[in-house]
Design a protein around this motif. Structure first.
Motif, PDB file in Angstrom:
ATOM      1  N   LEU A 145       1.107  -1.148   0.087  1.00  0.00           N
ATOM      2  CA  LEU A 145      -0.165  -0.103  -0.030  1.00  0.00           C
ATOM      3  C   LEU A 145       0.856   1.296   0.000  1.00  0.00           C
ATOM      4  O   LEU A 145       2.104   1.355   0.307  1.00  0.00           O
ATOM      5  CB  LEU A 145      -0.942  -0.168   1.384  1.00  0.00           C
ATOM      6  CG  LEU A 145      -1.847  -1.229   1.258  1.00  0.00           C
ATOM      7  CD1 LEU A 145      -2.681  -0.987   2.609  1.00  0.00           C
ATOM      8  CD2 LEU A 145      -2.888  -1.539   0.140  1.00  0.00           C
ATOM      9  N   SER A 146       0.313   2.471  -0.360  1.00  0.00           N
ATOM     10  CA  SER A 146       0.974   3.793  -0.265  1.00  0.00           C
ATOM     11  C   SER A 146       1.228   3.982   1.049  1.00  0.00           C
ATOM     12  O   SER A 146       0.759   3.325   2.182  1.00  0.00           O
ATOM     13  CB  SER A 146       0.076   4.789  -1.030  1.00  0.00           C
ATOM     14  OG  SER A 146      -0.809   5.162  -0.120  1.00  0.00           O
ATOM     15  N   GLY A 147       2.230   5.135   1.333  1.00  0.00           N
ATOM     16  CA  GLY A 147       2.326   5.575   2.651  1.00  0.00           C
ATOM     17  C   GLY A 147       1.188   5.838   3.330  1.00  0.00           C
ATOM     18  O   GLY A 147       0.884   5.522   4.587  1.00  0.00           O
ATOM     19  N   GLY A 148       0.526   6.505   2.608  1.00  0.00           N
ATOM     20  CA  GLY A 148      -1.006   7.076   3.372  1.00  0.00           C
ATOM     21  C   GLY A 148      -1.825   5.995   3.472  1.00  0.00           C
ATOM     22  O   GLY A 148      -2.476   5.896   4.594  1.00  0.00           O
ATOM     23  N   GLU A 149      -1.815   5.123   2.675  1.00  0.00           N
ATOM     24  CA  GLU A 149      -2.932   4.006   2.881  1.00  0.00           C
ATOM     25  C   GLU A 149      -2.401   3.163   4.085  1.00  0.00           C
ATOM     26  O   GLU A 149      -3.057   2.399   4.835  1.00  0.00           O
ATOM     27  CB  GLU A 149      -2.886   3.098   1.669  1.00  0.00           C
ATOM     28  CG  GLU A 149      -3.795   3.648   0.596  1.00  0.00           C
ATOM     29  CD  GLU A 149      -3.753   2.901  -0.725  1.00  0.00           C
ATOM     30  OE1 GLU A 149      -4.665   3.153  -1.548  1.00  0.00           O
ATOM     31  OE2 GLU A 149      -2.695   2.282  -1.055  1.00  0.00           O
ATOM     32  N   GLN A 150      -0.870   2.712   4.277  1.00  0.00           N
ATOM     33  CA  GLN A 150      -0.394   1.899   5.225  1.00  0.00           C
ATOM     34  C   GLN A 150      -0.784   2.757   6.519  1.00  0.00           C
ATOM     35  O   GLN A 150      -1.028   2.223   7.800  1.00  0.00           O
ATOM     36  CB  GLN A 150       0.906   1.947   5.132  1.00  0.00           C
ATOM     37  CG  GLN A 150       1.353   0.999   3.996  1.00  0.00           C
ATOM     38  CD  GLN A 150       2.987   0.735   4.067  1.00  0.00           C
ATOM     39  OE1 GLN A 150       3.635   1.238   4.851  1.00  0.00           O
ATOM     40  NE2 GLN A 150       3.259  -0.027   3.084  1.00  0.00           N
ATOM     41  N   GLN A 151      -0.765   3.915   6.757  1.00  0.00           N
ATOM     42  CA  GLN A 151      -0.977   4.832   8.108  1.00  0.00           C
ATOM     43  C   GLN A 151      -2.522   4.623   8.241  1.00  0.00           C
ATOM     44  O   GLN A 151      -3.011   4.366   9.562  1.00  0.00           O
ATOM     45  CB  GLN A 151      -0.633   6.144   7.793  1.00  0.00           C
ATOM     46  CG  GLN A 151      -0.375   6.875   9.281  1.00  0.00           C
ATOM     47  CD  GLN A 151       0.650   6.164  10.154  1.00  0.00           C
ATOM     48  OE1 GLN A 151       0.748   4.904  10.506  1.00  0.00           O
ATOM     49  NE2 GLN A 151       1.595   6.894  10.648  1.00  0.00           N
ATOM     50  N   ARG A 152      -3.283   4.677   7.350  1.00  0.00           N
ATOM     51  CA  ARG A 152      -4.997   4.620   7.391  1.00  0.00           C
ATOM     52  C   ARG A 152      -5.107   3.181   7.991  1.00  0.00           C
ATOM     53  O   ARG A 152      -6.094   2.786   8.786  1.00  0.00           O
ATOM     54  CB  ARG A 152      -5.509   4.962   6.275  1.00  0.00           C
ATOM     55  CG  ARG A 152      -5.786   6.374   5.896  1.00  0.00           C
ATOM     56  CD  ARG A 152      -5.999   6.717   4.700  1.00  0.00           C
ATOM     57  NE  ARG A 152      -6.958   6.003   4.188  1.00  0.00           N
ATOM     58  CZ  ARG A 152      -7.172   6.090   2.587  1.00  0.00           C
ATOM     59  NH1 ARG A 152      -6.312   6.474   1.609  1.00  0.00           N
ATOM     60  NH2 ARG A 152      -8.247   5.476   2.020  1.00  0.00           N
TER      61      ARG A 152
END
Length: 250
Positions: A145-152
């Motif tokens: 996942l993208s960085g933002g998706e991983q954090q979500r």
């Protein structure tokens, strides 16, 4: 991206049995050097508390001490009058600056976190993914996942456990504006549904958007704890004034 929820009952109406958080004489030393130095602090309101301060001030250390990941050298942390126990710690969640994810699908990451809880783990995991706008990524490998998706995903995993307190250590560092906005929606919605948020950030804009109150740390000490509007309009300490003005904090 998750969409903002309609206004819900306030956290005060919902109640939070872990509050107030009271810290007395909290200290943490390494090789004789106090990195957290005699902190007294009381967080009684169920809103969003933002912790700010220069690099090395002890912000991340404070979160870890509150959550019981490290043991203080001195002092006490009490949640609604009780010393921190494993049972109390399980009613909290901590999300780090860099998401720590398993080599599994997004859905499986959440199911693994729920493995010791009752109920339909798959249904709860899918609901958590929907809450953060990742329903269509359930089968995707988490680490792709993208960085933002991983954090979500990290937030979804934490919120699936229904914590009464959510501790966030710079969860939007290095993310693009769209990803930051998505995280902030999730944080606001979690607070509106009764979760106390304690958020470390160095982004003044984010702090202004989210904070109900601000704890300012410098050299391991709390130099100021005030409502957010007062803090940004007229900080009381010289350290906070210098920090907000972009000057060196000594």
């Amino acid at each position: 991206m998750p969409e903002a929820l309609a206004p819900a009952s306030s956290a005060a109406e919902l109640g939070n049995e872990l509050l107030p958080l009271e810290v007395r004489g909290l200290a943490y030393a390494v090789a004789g050097r106090r990195l957290i130095d005699d902190i007294d602090l009381r967080l009684g309101d169920p809103g969003i508390t933002v912790v700010m301060g220069p690099n090395g001030a002890g912000k991340s250390l404070l979160l870890r001490l509150l959550h019981g990941l490290i043991t203080p050298t001195a002092g006490v942390v009490r949640w609604n009058g009780e010393a921190l126990t494993e049972g109390l710690r399980k009613r909290q969640a901590l999300v780090f600056q860099r998401a720590v994810l398993l080599r599994r699908s997004a859905l499986a990451n959440i199911e693994f976190a729920l493995r010791l809880t009752p109920g339909d783990h798959r249904a709860r995991a899918r609901a958590a993914l929907s809450r953060v706008g990742l329903a269509d990524r359930a089968g995707s490998p988490a680490r792709r996942l993208s960085g933002g998706e991983q954090q979500r995903l990290a937030l979804a995993r934490a919120l699936a456990l229904q914590p009464k307190v959510l501790l966030l250590d710079e969860p939007t560092a290095s993310l693009d504006p769209a990803a930051v906005a998505a995280i902030e929606i999730i944080v606001r919605d979690a607070q509106r549904t009764g979760t106390k948020i304690i958020l470390v950030t160095h982004e003044q804009g984010q702090a202004k958007r989210l904070a109900d109150d601000v704890v300012f740390l410098n050299r391991g000490r709390v130099t100021e704890h005030t409502p957010a509007k007062e803090f940004f309009a007229a900080p009381r300490s010289s350290e906070a004034r210098n920090y907000l003005a972009g000057r060196l904090v000594l």
